[in-house]
Design a protein around this motif. Structure first.
Motif, short mmCIF file in Angstrom:
data_model
loop_
_atom_site.label_atom_id
_atom_site.label_comp_id
_atom_site.label_asym_id
_atom_site.label_seq_id
_atom_site.Cartn_x
_atom_site.Cartn_y
_atom_site.Cartn_z
N THR A 115 0.94 -1.04 -0.13
CA THR A 115 -0.08 0.00 -0.12
C THR A 115 0.63 1.00 0.19
O THR A 115 1.76 1.24 0.61
CB THR A 115 -1.03 -0.01 1.32
OG1 THR A 115 -1.80 -1.16 1.25
CG2 THR A 115 -1.72 1.37 1.10
N GLY A 116 0.62 2.34 -0.89
CA GLY A 116 1.30 3.43 -0.82
C GLY A 116 2.55 3.37 -1.85
O GLY A 116 3.28 4.26 -1.79
N THR A 117 2.79 2.27 -2.52
CA THR A 117 3.93 2.08 -3.47
C THR A 117 3.65 2.50 -4.89
O THR A 117 4.39 2.75 -5.67
CB THR A 117 4.47 0.74 -3.38
OG1 THR A 117 3.57 -0.20 -3.69
CG2 THR A 117 5.07 0.52 -1.77
N MET A 118 2.20 2.31 -5.25
CA MET A 118 1.91 2.36 -6.70
C MET A 118 0.67 2.90 -6.83
O MET A 118 -0.49 2.54 -6.15
CB MET A 118 1.94 1.15 -7.58
CG MET A 118 1.84 1.23 -8.91
SD MET A 118 2.30 -0.12 -9.96
CE MET A 118 4.01 -0.24 -9.63
N SER A 119 0.23 3.94 -7.81
CA SER A 119 -1.10 4.32 -8.18
C SER A 119 -1.48 4.23 -9.40
O SER A 119 -0.76 4.18 -10.27
CB SER A 119 -0.84 6.03 -7.78
OG SER A 119 -2.06 6.65 -8.10
N ALA A 120 -2.87 3.96 -9.50
CA ALA A 120 -3.61 3.86 -10.95
C ALA A 120 -3.91 5.25 -11.25
O ALA A 120 -4.74 5.90 -10.37
CB ALA A 120 -4.69 2.90 -10.92
N VAL A 121 -3.66 5.79 -12.28
CA VAL A 121 -3.85 6.96 -12.61
C VAL A 121 -4.66 7.12 -13.84
O VAL A 121 -4.32 6.52 -14.92
CB VAL A 121 -2.49 7.88 -12.69
CG1 VAL A 121 -3.15 9.58 -13.29
CG2 VAL A 121 -1.92 7.95 -11.68
N SER A 122 -5.68 7.97 -13.99
CA SER A 122 -6.60 8.04 -15.25
C SER A 122 -6.24 9.46 -15.50
O SER A 122 -6.30 10.44 -14.49
CB SER A 122 -7.73 7.85 -14.90
OG SER A 122 -8.76 8.06 -15.98
N VAL A 137 -13.72 20.90 -24.24
CA VAL A 137 -13.78 19.81 -25.23
C VAL A 137 -12.87 18.55 -25.06
O VAL A 137 -11.56 19.01 -24.99
CB VAL A 137 -13.64 20.54 -26.44
CG1 VAL A 137 -13.85 19.43 -27.83
CG2 VAL A 137 -14.64 21.76 -26.81
N TYR A 138 -13.37 17.54 -24.96
CA TYR A 138 -12.50 16.28 -24.89
C TYR A 138 -11.69 16.50 -26.02
O TYR A 138 -11.88 16.33 -27.00
CB TYR A 138 -13.49 15.24 -24.94
CG TYR A 138 -12.59 13.70 -24.84
CD1 TYR A 138 -12.15 13.38 -23.51
CD2 TYR A 138 -12.35 13.03 -25.99
CE1 TYR A 138 -11.57 12.17 -23.61
CE2 TYR A 138 -11.61 12.04 -26.05
CZ TYR A 138 -11.26 11.19 -24.76
OH TYR A 138 -10.54 10.19 -24.77
N GLU A 139 -10.34 15.95 -25.38
CA GLU A 139 -9.15 15.70 -26.43
C GLU A 139 -8.60 14.28 -26.56
O GLU A 139 -8.78 13.53 -27.58
CB GLU A 139 -8.11 16.60 -26.33
CG GLU A 139 -8.11 17.81 -26.67
CD GLU A 139 -7.93 17.87 -28.41
OE1 GLU A 139 -7.23 17.27 -29.02
OE2 GLU A 139 -9.08 18.76 -28.98
N ASP A 140 -8.25 13.76 -25.25
CA ASP A 140 -7.77 12.34 -25.31
C ASP A 140 -7.81 12.03 -23.83
O ASP A 140 -7.98 12.82 -22.97
CB ASP A 140 -6.17 12.70 -25.79
CG ASP A 140 -5.55 11.11 -26.02
OD1 ASP A 140 -6.41 10.37 -25.95
OD2 ASP A 140 -4.53 11.31 -26.49
N SER A 141 -7.37 10.67 -23.39
CA SER A 141 -7.24 10.02 -22.18
C SER A 141 -6.59 9.00 -22.12
O SER A 141 -6.08 8.24 -23.15
CB SER A 141 -8.96 9.66 -21.71
OG SER A 141 -9.25 8.83 -22.33
N SER A 142 -6.05 8.75 -20.89
CA SER A 142 -5.26 7.30 -20.79
C SER A 142 -5.29 6.89 -19.56
O SER A 142 -5.63 7.69 -18.42
CB SER A 142 -3.74 8.02 -21.11
OG SER A 142 -2.66 6.76 -21.03
N VAL A 143 -4.74 5.81 -19.12
CA VAL A 143 -4.95 5.20 -17.79
C VAL A 143 -3.57 4.38 -17.73
O VAL A 143 -3.20 3.67 -18.66
CB VAL A 143 -5.98 4.00 -17.53
CG1 VAL A 143 -5.70 3.38 -16.29
CG2 VAL A 143 -7.30 4.65 -17.67
#
Length: 197
Positions: A115-122, A137-143
């Motif tokens: 816990t506290g070593t890795m994050s999932a980022v959107s 206006v939406y351009e792009d996204s990533s996870v």
């Protein structure tokens, strides 16, 4: 003989003094030059702030790695020459919306030491111009995942992505900044009154 030796000694001392004075002047000149280079970007940024593209960094990160990642990103935007960090979408810019979640917290069978070593980022990228567009206006996204030792590197990569989006949208930004002027209508022809007799 003694006068010749004394004369050479005085001449040698004068050469040494002039070399020291010259090297001191040179060192001071170099120091002033370095200081002017260091001071220039700050004053240039302050003077040309309106020429920098606004970046709205919207962070919804509660885990330690996500918080570090988002803070690193905001710092990179603040320190950049091409962007300015804004608190809300203002005149024209790119929105960068982060949502972060601790990757290991709450998973059954996972050791709590992770816990506290890795994050999932959107991340979702938008462009905005409140006076010309109906909203963001939406351009792009990533996870993606960010480890605690990679927050700095990944925030730099996101800033590179912002630069790519700014380049891809350059013509749209130019049109928003400098909208084409509407053509002035030609004056209506004046009709000659018809006189009936």
């Amino acid at each position: 003989m003694e006068t010749l030796g004394t004369s050479r000694l005085i001449e040698s001392e004068q050469n040494l003094n002039s070399k020291v004075a010259l090297s001191t002047k040179f060192a001071v000149s170099i120091a002033l030059l370095v200081l002017s280079f260091l001071a220039a970007p700050r004053s240039a940024r302050a003077a040309g702030d309106e020429n920098r593209l606004s970046v709205f960094a919207d962070c919804h990160c509660t885990d330690p790695v996500g918080l570090d990642f988002c803070t690193d990103f905001k710092t990179k935007v603040k320190d950049s020459d091409g962007y300015r960090l804004v608190e809300r979408p203002d005149a024209l810019g790119i929105g960068v919306h982060f949502w972060c979640l601790d990757l290991w917290n709450g998973l059954p069978g996972i050791d709590k030491t992770l816990t506290g070593t890795m994050s999932a980022v959107s991340v979702a990228f938008t462009i905005y111009a409140p006076d010309q567009l109906p909203g963001e206006v939406y351009e792009d996204s990533s996870v993606f995942r960010v480890g605690k030792d990679a927050a700095d590197e990944m925030s730099g990569r996101i800033l590179v992505a912002v630069g790519q989006l700014a380049t891809a949208n350059k013509s749209a930004f130019d049109k928003i900044r400098n909208p084409p002027k509407a053509a002035t209508p030609a004056p209506a022809p004046t009709a000659t009154p018809l006189v009936i007799q």
